[in-house]
Design an enzyme around this catalytic site. Sequence first.
Site, short mmCIF file in Angstrom:
data_model
loop_
_atom_site.label_atom_id
_atom_site.label_comp_id
_atom_site.label_asym_id
_atom_site.label_seq_id
_atom_site.Cartn_x
_atom_site.Cartn_y
_atom_site.Cartn_z
N TYR A 185 22.94 47.59 37.64
CA TYR A 185 22.17 48.84 37.69
C TYR A 185 21.08 48.92 36.63
O TYR A 185 20.27 49.84 36.65
CB TYR A 185 23.10 50.04 37.50
N HIS A 200 17.20 54.93 38.70
CA HIS A 200 18.19 55.92 38.26
C HIS A 200 18.58 55.71 36.79
O HIS A 200 19.14 56.60 36.17
CB HIS A 200 19.42 55.81 39.15
N PHE A 206 29.49 56.58 34.96
CA PHE A 206 28.63 56.60 36.13
C PHE A 206 27.96 57.97 36.20
O PHE A 206 28.46 58.97 35.69
CB PHE A 206 29.36 56.24 37.43
N ASN A 236 27.34 60.44 38.24
CA ASN A 236 27.88 61.70 38.77
C ASN A 236 28.92 62.35 37.87
O ASN A 236 29.29 63.50 38.11
CB ASN A 236 28.46 61.47 40.16
N ASP A 238 15.97 60.64 35.41
CA ASP A 238 14.99 60.38 36.47
C ASP A 238 14.76 61.63 37.31
O ASP A 238 15.67 62.41 37.53
CB ASP A 238 15.48 59.24 37.36
N ASN A 242 22.83 64.71 40.63
CA ASN A 242 24.27 64.80 40.39
C ASN A 242 24.66 64.65 38.93
O ASN A 242 25.64 65.24 38.49
CB ASN A 242 25.01 63.76 41.25
#
Length: 193
Positions: free
Chosen positions: A14, A19, A64, A66, A91, A112
């Site tokens: 990632y 993001h 993560f 969320n 972002d 989120n």
Amino acid sequence: MWLIAGLGNPGLQYQNNRHNIGFMAIDAIYQSFSFSPWSKKFQAEISTGLINGKKTFLLKPQTFMNLSGQAIGEALRFYKLDLKNFIVIYDELDLPPGRVRVKIGGGNNGHNGIKSIDAHCGTDYCRIRLGIGRPNSKELVYQHVLGNFTKSDQEWLPSLLEAIAKNIALLIKGNKCLFMNEISQAMKNKNLQ
């Protein structure tokens, strides 16, 4: 004392995602000031240093995106920090790539990570929204957000991250307008806005 958190997802797969621009901004700040080595605490990577003479914690939640509010909430409570001493960098789909907006409080605009922070911490904190642009089709949003920055994004991304790091002390001083002006000017000077 201040807490500055960048939002993103942990893991090498990632690290170059749009993001993860919040993590990238935190890394730029980390490299621009004298901060301690990263350690693991509060379900996050955390580092301590001084910005503008103020003790500052940099935080990258490892929960993560969320669930970012869990890690941030733990840190805020542990250090007994008010939301007025908390800044989050993340972002923003609804801003063109390379644009920056700063606001205190407000809605989550469907993000989120921000929803999680709002649920765990409240809403009256400083938000640095970094534009990543919105794709033309709603069906492409997920792919866009979790997609890597492209070669053309590299024309503006390093300059933006550098400008944020160079001027973050202005936000610590409470000068939101000058912070945004300095970033805008830095991008204009490089013909990026």
